[in-house]
Every structure is written in structure tokens, then in C-alpha cells.
Design a protein around this motif. Structure first.
Motif, short mmCIF file in Angstrom:
data_model
loop_
_atom_site.label_atom_id
_atom_site.label_comp_id
_atom_site.label_asym_id
_atom_site.label_seq_id
_atom_site.Cartn_x
_atom_site.Cartn_y
_atom_site.Cartn_z
N ALA A 144 0.74 -1.06 0.20
CA ALA A 144 0.02 0.10 0.01
C ALA A 144 0.93 1.21 0.11
O ALA A 144 0.62 2.32 -0.79
N THR A 145 1.85 1.09 0.79
CA THR A 145 2.95 2.38 0.80
C THR A 145 3.42 2.56 -0.34
O THR A 145 3.83 3.75 -0.84
N ALA A 146 3.64 1.77 -1.31
CA ALA A 146 4.04 1.47 -2.76
C ALA A 146 3.25 2.22 -3.73
O ALA A 146 3.58 2.29 -5.01
N GLY A 147 2.04 2.00 -3.28
CA GLY A 147 1.10 2.74 -4.25
C GLY A 147 0.28 1.56 -4.94
O GLY A 147 -0.54 1.88 -5.98
N GLY A 148 0.20 0.47 -4.40
CA GLY A 148 -0.60 -0.75 -5.19
C GLY A 148 -1.46 -1.38 -4.01
O GLY A 148 -1.14 -1.09 -2.82
N SER A 149 -2.10 -2.31 -4.28
CA SER A 149 -2.86 -3.11 -3.24
C SER A 149 -2.16 -4.56 -3.28
O SER A 149 -2.80 -5.50 -2.60
N GLY A 150 -1.30 -5.00 -4.02
CA GLY A 150 -0.71 -6.14 -4.14
C GLY A 150 0.64 -6.39 -4.62
O GLY A 150 1.26 -5.22 -4.69
N PRO A 151 1.26 -7.28 -5.04
CA PRO A 151 2.64 -7.61 -5.39
C PRO A 151 2.96 -6.74 -6.60
O PRO A 151 1.75 -6.68 -7.53
N ARG A 152 4.04 -5.95 -6.79
CA ARG A 152 4.35 -5.36 -7.72
C ARG A 152 4.69 -6.04 -8.91
O ARG A 152 5.40 -7.21 -8.64
N SER A 153 4.84 -5.69 -10.25
CA SER A 153 5.14 -6.70 -11.29
C SER A 153 6.83 -6.36 -11.59
O SER A 153 7.26 -5.50 -10.93
N GLY A 154 7.37 -7.67 -12.07
CA GLY A 154 8.79 -7.32 -12.43
C GLY A 154 9.23 -6.28 -13.22
O GLY A 154 10.10 -5.38 -12.97
N GLU A 155 8.37 -5.88 -14.14
CA GLU A 155 8.60 -4.64 -15.19
C GLU A 155 8.50 -3.39 -14.24
O GLU A 155 9.33 -2.58 -14.25
N GLU A 156 7.32 -3.16 -13.26
CA GLU A 156 7.32 -2.21 -12.64
C GLU A 156 8.56 -1.86 -11.34
O GLU A 156 9.09 -0.59 -11.24
N ILE A 157 9.07 -3.02 -10.89
CA ILE A 157 10.28 -2.92 -9.91
C ILE A 157 11.20 -2.41 -10.73
O ILE A 157 12.08 -1.69 -10.27
N TYR A 158 11.62 -3.22 -11.78
CA TYR A 158 12.76 -2.76 -12.70
C TYR A 158 12.75 -1.19 -12.95
O TYR A 158 13.77 -0.65 -12.83
N GLY A 159 11.77 -0.83 -13.66
CA GLY A 159 11.53 0.39 -13.81
C GLY A 159 12.09 1.47 -12.72
O GLY A 159 12.33 2.45 -13.19
N LYS A 160 11.42 1.28 -11.68
CA LYS A 160 11.70 2.11 -10.50
C LYS A 160 12.72 1.92 -9.74
O LYS A 160 13.64 2.98 -9.27
N PHE A 161 13.59 0.73 -9.72
CA PHE A 161 14.47 0.42 -8.70
C PHE A 161 15.67 0.00 -9.32
O PHE A 161 16.84 -0.01 -8.89
N CYS A 162 15.75 -0.67 -10.63
CA CYS A 162 17.05 -1.53 -11.08
C CYS A 162 17.47 -0.66 -12.46
O CYS A 162 18.75 -0.93 -12.74
N THR A 163 16.50 -0.02 -12.81
CA THR A 163 17.01 0.61 -14.41
C THR A 163 18.28 1.59 -14.16
O THR A 163 19.01 1.76 -15.05
N ALA A 164 18.45 2.21 -13.25
CA ALA A 164 19.61 3.35 -13.01
C ALA A 164 20.87 2.63 -13.30
O ALA A 164 21.63 3.15 -13.86
N CYS A 165 21.15 1.30 -12.61
CA CYS A 165 22.23 0.45 -12.99
C CYS A 165 22.01 -0.50 -13.84
O CYS A 165 23.19 -0.60 -14.80
N HIS A 166 21.25 -1.10 -14.39
CA HIS A 166 21.05 -2.10 -15.27
C HIS A 166 20.61 -1.87 -16.48
O HIS A 166 20.82 -2.36 -17.56
N ALA A 167 20.27 -0.41 -16.86
CA ALA A 167 20.05 0.01 -18.18
C ALA A 167 21.75 0.45 -18.93
O ALA A 167 21.72 0.26 -20.00
N ILE A 168 22.55 0.81 -18.00
CA ILE A 168 23.70 1.32 -18.62
C ILE A 168 24.84 0.55 -17.96
O ILE A 168 26.07 0.75 -18.43
N GLY A 169 24.70 -0.60 -17.10
CA GLY A 169 25.72 -1.31 -16.76
C GLY A 169 26.67 -0.76 -15.39
O GLY A 169 27.74 -0.88 -15.46
N VAL A 170 25.84 -0.09 -14.83
CA VAL A 170 26.85 0.55 -13.67
C VAL A 170 27.53 -0.62 -12.82
O VAL A 170 26.99 -1.53 -12.35
#
Length: 135
Positions: free
Chosen positions: A49-75
């Protein structure tokens, strides 16, 4: 002082460039808990609920918010999304190893990446999303 402002502006533009809006950043750095004092009313919210949803988030959603900064450019050696050659040796180690590395951290990657409030299941579906999109 000017260098701090310059760095701050650079950081803001760099993060936004990887698909993270100011709202996404605010949600990512929001407190994951709240202090409640006995005898006073206290709002209790789940991580989902804090994250803005009512259940588990999708892999795509989590990647877009938390993983992309490093995994988009290979940090720091992070395998890029879509780079089959970089992902192949990791995938060969098996899902249990990938999951353990993501949950506990490995090399420059902190535990749970930057998603402190992700459940183990959400971490797993995010890995599955990244692997599926890196074949």
C-alpha cells in the motif's frame, strides 16, 4: 556551494534520464515504517500500500523504479537489460543463486538492489523479467 548545486542538478537530470520521475524517487526514498506511540491512533500501512498498490508489484514495475539506474547502462558491472551475453553466465548459475545475490547483494549491488521494501517474491519476479528480456 555552487559545486553542490551543480552536482545536485546533474544528479536530478541523470536520474530522470533513466525513467525515474520526481514522484518515483520520492516513493523510493519514502520511509518504510512509522513510529507509533501506545495510546495514540496510528495508521498502519503495508509495504504494498505504501508503494502505491494493493498487491505485489510486477517485475517490470520494480525494474523501472529500482533497477534501471544501474541495469540500463551497466553501472559497476551490472548486467544490462537485453544483453544476453552478460546474463548467460549468471543464468547458468540457476535461479536460487540469482535470487540469493539479489536479496543479499553482490559486488557493488546492495541487498535488494535499491528496493528495500520488495518482498522476496517481488525480487524473484523482477529477476525473471530481466532474464526473460535478456535472451
Amino acid at each position: 556551494m555552487a559545486s553542490v548545486a551543480t552536482f545536485s542538478a546533474f544528479l536530478s537530470s541523470s536520474v530522470s534520464a533513466y525513467g525515474q520521475s520526481p514522484e518515483d524517487i520520492a516513493a523510493r526514498v519514502a520511509p518504510v515504517g512509522k513510529v507509533c506511540i501506545a495510546g495514540e491512533e496510528c495508521e498502519v500501512a503495508s509495504a504494498a500500500a505504501t508503494a502505491g498498490g494493493s498487491g505485489p508489484r510486477s517485475g517490470e514495475e520494480i525494474y523501472g523504479k529500482f533497477c534501471t539506474a544501474c541495469h540500463a547502462i551497466g553501472v559497476a558491472g551490472a548486467p544490462k537489460l537485453g544483453d544476453a551475453a552478460a546474463w548467460a553466465p549468471r543464468v547458468a548459475q540457476g535461479m536460487d543463486t540469482l535470487l540469493s545475490h539479489a536479496i543479499n547483494g553482490i559486488n557493488a549491488m546492495p541487498p535488494r538492489g535499491t528496493c528495500a521494501n520488495c518482498s522476496d517474491d517481488e525480487i524473484k519476479v523482477t529477476i525473471e523479467y530481466m532474464v526473460e528480456n535478456s535472451k
